[in-house]
Design a protein around this motif. Structure first.
Motif, PDB file in Angstrom:
ATOM      1  N   GLU A 404      -2.217   1.887  -4.521  1.00 44.17           N
ATOM      2  CA  GLU A 404      -1.988   1.183  -3.251  1.00 44.17           C
ATOM      3  C   GLU A 404      -0.771   1.760  -2.520  1.00 44.17           C
ATOM      4  OE1 GLU A 404      -0.243  -3.187  -1.985  1.00 44.17           O
ATOM      5  OE2 GLU A 404      -1.394  -3.011  -3.845  1.00 44.17           O
ATOM      6  N   LEU A 405       0.312   1.988  -3.262  1.00 47.97           N
ATOM      7  CA  LEU A 405       1.530   2.516  -2.650  1.00 47.97           C
ATOM      8  C   LEU A 405       1.342   3.937  -2.142  1.00 47.97           C
ATOM      9  CD1 LEU A 405       4.126   1.142  -5.231  1.00 47.97           C
ATOM     10  CD2 LEU A 405       3.719   0.295  -2.900  1.00 47.97           C
ATOM     11  N   CYS A 406       0.614   4.748  -2.889  1.00 49.67           N
ATOM     12  CA  CYS A 406       0.366   6.133  -2.472  1.00 49.67           C
ATOM     13  C   CYS A 406      -0.489   6.168  -1.209  1.00 49.67           C
ATOM     14  CB  CYS A 406      -0.320   6.904  -3.590  1.00 49.67           C
ATOM     15  SG  CYS A 406       0.751   7.308  -4.986  1.00 49.67           S
ATOM     16  N   LEU A 407      -1.514   5.375  -1.160  1.00 55.28           N
ATOM     17  CA  LEU A 407      -2.396   5.366   0.007  1.00 55.28           C
ATOM     18  C   LEU A 407      -1.643   4.913   1.256  1.00 55.28           C
ATOM     19  CD1 LEU A 407      -5.681   3.935  -1.567  1.00 55.28           C
ATOM     20  CD2 LEU A 407      -5.205   6.297  -0.906  1.00 55.28           C
ATOM     21  N   GLU A 478      -1.732  16.335   7.218  1.00 50.94           N
ATOM     22  CA  GLU A 478      -2.717  16.080   6.167  1.00 50.94           C
ATOM     23  C   GLU A 478      -2.310  16.775   4.867  1.00 50.94           C
ATOM     24  OE1 GLU A 478      -5.706  14.137   4.578  1.00 50.94           O
ATOM     25  OE2 GLU A 478      -5.374  14.018   6.742  1.00 50.94           O
ATOM     26  N   VAL A 479      -1.807  17.994   4.977  1.00 51.26           N
ATOM     27  CA  VAL A 479      -1.343  18.717   3.787  1.00 51.26           C
ATOM     28  C   VAL A 479      -0.114  18.034   3.195  1.00 51.26           C
ATOM     29  CG1 VAL A 479      -0.399  20.903   2.953  1.00 51.26           C
ATOM     30  CG2 VAL A 479      -2.345  20.910   4.522  1.00 51.26           C
ATOM     31  N   TRP A 480       0.832  17.643   4.036  1.00 48.64           N
ATOM     32  CA  TRP A 480       2.006  16.910   3.533  1.00 48.64           C
ATOM     33  C   TRP A 480       1.572  15.637   2.815  1.00 48.64           C
ATOM     34  CZ3 TRP A 480       5.282  17.352   8.653  1.00 48.64           C
ATOM     35  CH2 TRP A 480       6.003  18.558   8.627  1.00 48.64           C
ATOM     36  N   ALA A 481       0.608  14.933   3.387  1.00 46.20           N
ATOM     37  CA  ALA A 481       0.153  13.674   2.791  1.00 46.20           C
ATOM     38  C   ALA A 481      -0.491  13.894   1.427  1.00 46.20           C
ATOM     39  CB  ALA A 481      -0.839  12.983   3.729  1.00 46.20           C
ATOM     40  N   SER A 482      -1.116  15.048   1.235  1.00 46.89           N
ATOM     41  CA  SER A 482      -1.811  15.289  -0.038  1.00 46.89           C
ATOM     42  C   SER A 482      -0.852  15.357  -1.213  1.00 46.89           C
ATOM     43  CB  SER A 482      -2.649  16.566   0.045  1.00 46.89           C
ATOM     44  OG  SER A 482      -1.846  17.733   0.125  1.00 46.89           O
ATOM     45  N   LEU A 484       1.179  13.176  -1.914  1.00 45.80           N
ATOM     46  CA  LEU A 484       1.336  11.799  -2.379  1.00 45.80           C
ATOM     47  C   LEU A 484      -0.011  11.118  -2.620  1.00 45.80           C
ATOM     48  CD1 LEU A 484       4.311  10.604  -0.132  1.00 45.80           C
ATOM     49  CD2 LEU A 484       4.366  11.398  -2.500  1.00 45.80           C
ATOM     50  N   SER A 485      -1.066  11.875  -2.806  1.00 37.97           N
ATOM     51  CA  SER A 485      -2.332  11.236  -3.162  1.00 37.97           C
ATOM     52  C   SER A 485      -2.180  10.566  -4.530  1.00 37.97           C
ATOM     53  CB  SER A 485      -3.467  12.256  -3.203  1.00 37.97           C
ATOM     54  OG  SER A 485      -3.365  13.071  -4.365  1.00 37.97           O
ATOM     55  N   PRO A 486      -2.886   9.459  -4.781  1.00 39.19           N
ATOM     56  CA  PRO A 486      -2.745   8.796  -6.086  1.00 39.19           C
ATOM     57  C   PRO A 486      -2.998   9.738  -7.259  1.00 39.19           C
ATOM     58  CG  PRO A 486      -3.954   7.400  -4.550  1.00 39.19           C
ATOM     59  CD  PRO A 486      -3.772   8.724  -3.871  1.00 39.19           C
TER      60      PRO A 486
END
Length: 632
Positions: A404-407, A478-482, A484-486
């Protein structure tokens, strides 16, 4: 072994490990083992390459092939095959086949199995009514067991008959589960073992991850039926895969009875602490391997590759210098591949390797956003900083809200506007260094990927087909966000990589067209002792098809000592590649062996590398290079 001088055919029982060359030397010619060792290279040349050779050598193997109808009895047949480096001509193959055919059980069909692409061409010109044949990939596709990674596991067997069934199951996979599926998806969490019930490739993302996890992994056709008969689904089992085994081994076992929940095995991976000092966006051509602390491993390796193509390497010859007793080195084999005299010295060999690399390989131009730019973006939003801190705190406490926190953190990264100075800096760098490029690909370059023991294959995002600054900037986030994917956060945590030590650089690169793409490793993952061959997975369309497992790739072995290649599997393709592409792939395999030398961490030059590549016309674009962890 056909002895032409005596007109005698010898059948050698290979059960005791006796090889052709030793049998000829010791039993026929009366040589000692020491004499053979002293002249092994010239002896091999005489029995495998001499057009007027006295001895013709081959292997007979007994096979069974199931009939097309269910329940139909299997047919037995014999195959005759030379070694892959044998240069027998069409007439020699024809003579050899007929002599063997005259001396084996006439009730068993005898087929010729070409050992390399050259022999396939010869055999294609012989009527099949005269010499029946079977190709290597035809036998591979019928294999019911393929050991992808050896090892043992004690865990709970989870069986899914389709990916849809797996997605619908409400009980998540645990680290101690052994998963059985037709094709295991690349986004599964870390598990203790894998059984694919359909053929796959060792170089898909999930299989590369399994090698990094050091878990048993195999193709087992019919494994579900076997599990059903033994009523093993859902039970704890012992699972073993042997590299030279005939089948995977599964047997019922007892779970732990002490009431203590088992904990996953830990293997701490060391990452370089990121350098967050203010750093400008930099073109790939200006990076070297040491820049990984500011730009990530992938970008640093691509920068190093770009430098090598232009300036060469003093380590090009490393792999071929290593003694392989009784050989002092393999340099004469390299000289043959490069088309220079076998007596060529280091300077001539190095110059020839540089010509080969420069003529056929390139790295598409690109720029790299440093870790410091990502940090500036995170620092621009208090909400983002709090979101990352919450993940860190949850990891420290072993909390269950990680997903949940990662998303939520990923959502914030995707939606938080880029500060104007960052936007302007990226826009100007693209305009300055990627002028004329109409389509770009935006790729991850973390300091927590492409590491020995942690490849992170498929873990982070790459976004293709970007046109225009706005599309590129969305892809950057989008790459930065990846990062922190769960799944990425949990897999790194299991490997002992602290979230505070992880950063994401971003490569914005020219997207090259490709008629053929794929992945190679500078080893044979199905035969760890094989030092000759490079293993290639090939798609007629794109690299993505290979690494994602979307389509079954063609699989090749290319010999980087004696030369030549052979097809292991056609995968989903209906036909093999053309001769010109095969020749170019052999050159690519040789180039990859040279790159293995340069990137080797020590002077053994034994550590294989994994390379993604694409071909357009007669040029090979090198898209990624990372260490490849062999099984065991």
């Amino acid at each position: 072994m056909l002895d032409r001088a005596e007109s005698v055919l010898h059948f050698i029982d290979s059960a005791d490990g006796t090889l052709h060359v030793r049998y000829i030397a010791c039993e026929i010619l009366g040589m000692s083992i020491d004499e053979l060792a002293g002249r092994l290279d010239s002896f091999n040349d005489d029995v495998y390459r001499n057009p007027d050779r006295r001895f013709y050598l081959g292997t007979l193997a007994l096979h069974t092939r199931q009939g097309p109808e269910s329940g139909q009895a299997a047919d037995a047949f014999l195959s005759l095959e030379t070694v892959d480096v044998d240069t027998m001509s069409q007439d020699m193959l024809r003579l050899f086949y007929h002599r063997v055919r005259d001396h084996v059980d006439p009730s068993l069909p005898l087929v010729l199995k070409p050992a390399n692409h050259r022999q396939e061409g010869y055999v294609a010109r012989i009527p099949e009514t005269e010499i029946p044949r079977v190709l290597s990939h035809e036998l591979y596709s019928t294999a019911s067991f393929v050991p992808l990674n050896p090892g043992t596991a004690h865990g709970r067997l989870r069986v899914f008959r389709s990916e849809e069934e797996y997605r619908a199951d409400p009980e998540p996979l645990e680290w101690h589960d052994i998963v059985v599926m037709p094709k295991v998806p690349e986004d599964i969490p870390r598990v203790s073992g894998i059984i694919h019930t359909e053929h796959t490739t060792p170089l898909s993302h999930i299989n590369v991850m399994a090698a990094g996890w050091r878990i048993p992994n195999a193709v087992g056709i019919g494994a579900v039926d076997r599990i059903d008969r033994a009523v093993l689904a859902g039970r704890w089992v012992h699972y073993r895969v042997d590299a030279d085994g005939a089948d995977l081994l599964l047997e019922a076992a007892q779970p732990r009875r002490d009431g203590v929940r088992p904990t996953p095995p830990t293997e701490r991976i060391t990452v370089d602490r990121p350098d967050l000092a203010p750093t400008p966006i930099t073109p790939l051509s200006e990076l070297r391997a040491g820049d990984r602390v500011r730009f990530g491993t992938k970008a640093a390796n691509l920068g190093e590759l770009t430098h090598l193509l232009q300036h060469g390497s003093p380590r090009w010859l490393g792999f071929y210098r290593v003694p392989r007793p009784p050989r002092d080195n393999l340099l004469r084999y390299l000289a043959r591949q490069l088309g220079v005299p076998e007596t060529a010295g280091d300077a001539e060999l190095t110059a020839a390797t540089q010509r080969l690399v420069k003529e056929h390989a390139q790295v598409p131009r690109g720029i790299v956003l440093p870790f410091s730019l990502q940090q500036r973006f995170l620092d621009s939003s208090a909400e983002l900083q709090v979101a990352v801190d919450r993940i860190n705190s949850a990891l420290a406490k072993g909390a269950s809200r990680i997903e949940e926190l990662c998303l939520e953190a990923q959502r914030l990264i995707r939606t938080t506007p880029l500060p104007d100075p960052i936007r302007t800096e990226i826009d100007r760098a693209i305009d300055r260094h990627l002028y004329g490029v109409t389509v770009q690909v935006v790729r991850s370059s973390s300091n927590a990927e492409d590491l020995p023991g942690f490849s992170a294959a498929g873990l982070y995002e790459s976004v293709a087909d970007r046109t225009g600054t706005d599309a590129v900037l969305d892809a950057v986030r989008e790459v930065w966000a990846s990062l922190l994917s769960p799944r990425a956060v949990l897999l790194r945590h299991q490997a002992g990589i602290h979230l505070d030590h992880c950063r994401m650089g971003v490569i914005v690169q020219e997207q090259v067209g490709a008629t053929t793409g794929g992945v190679l490793v500078t080893c044979n993952p199905l035969s760890p002792q094989d030092f000759r061959n490079v293993y290639l997975n090939i798609s007629p369309h794109s690299v993505t098809e290979v690494v994602s497992g979307q389509g079954a790739p063609l699989q090749y072995l290319c010999n980087t000592m004696e030369g030549g290649s052979r097809t292991v599997s056609l995968g989903s393709a209906t036909a093999d590649l053309d001769a010109a592409t095969k020749d170019l792939l052999c050159r690519l395999a040789l180039i990859s062996r040279l790159l293995q030398s340069h990137f080797s961490p020590d002077e053994s030059y034994a550590a294989p590398v994994d390379i993604e590549w694409a071909i357009e016309d007669d040029r090979v674009s090198l898209l990624q290079l990372r260490p490849f962890r062999t099984g065991g």
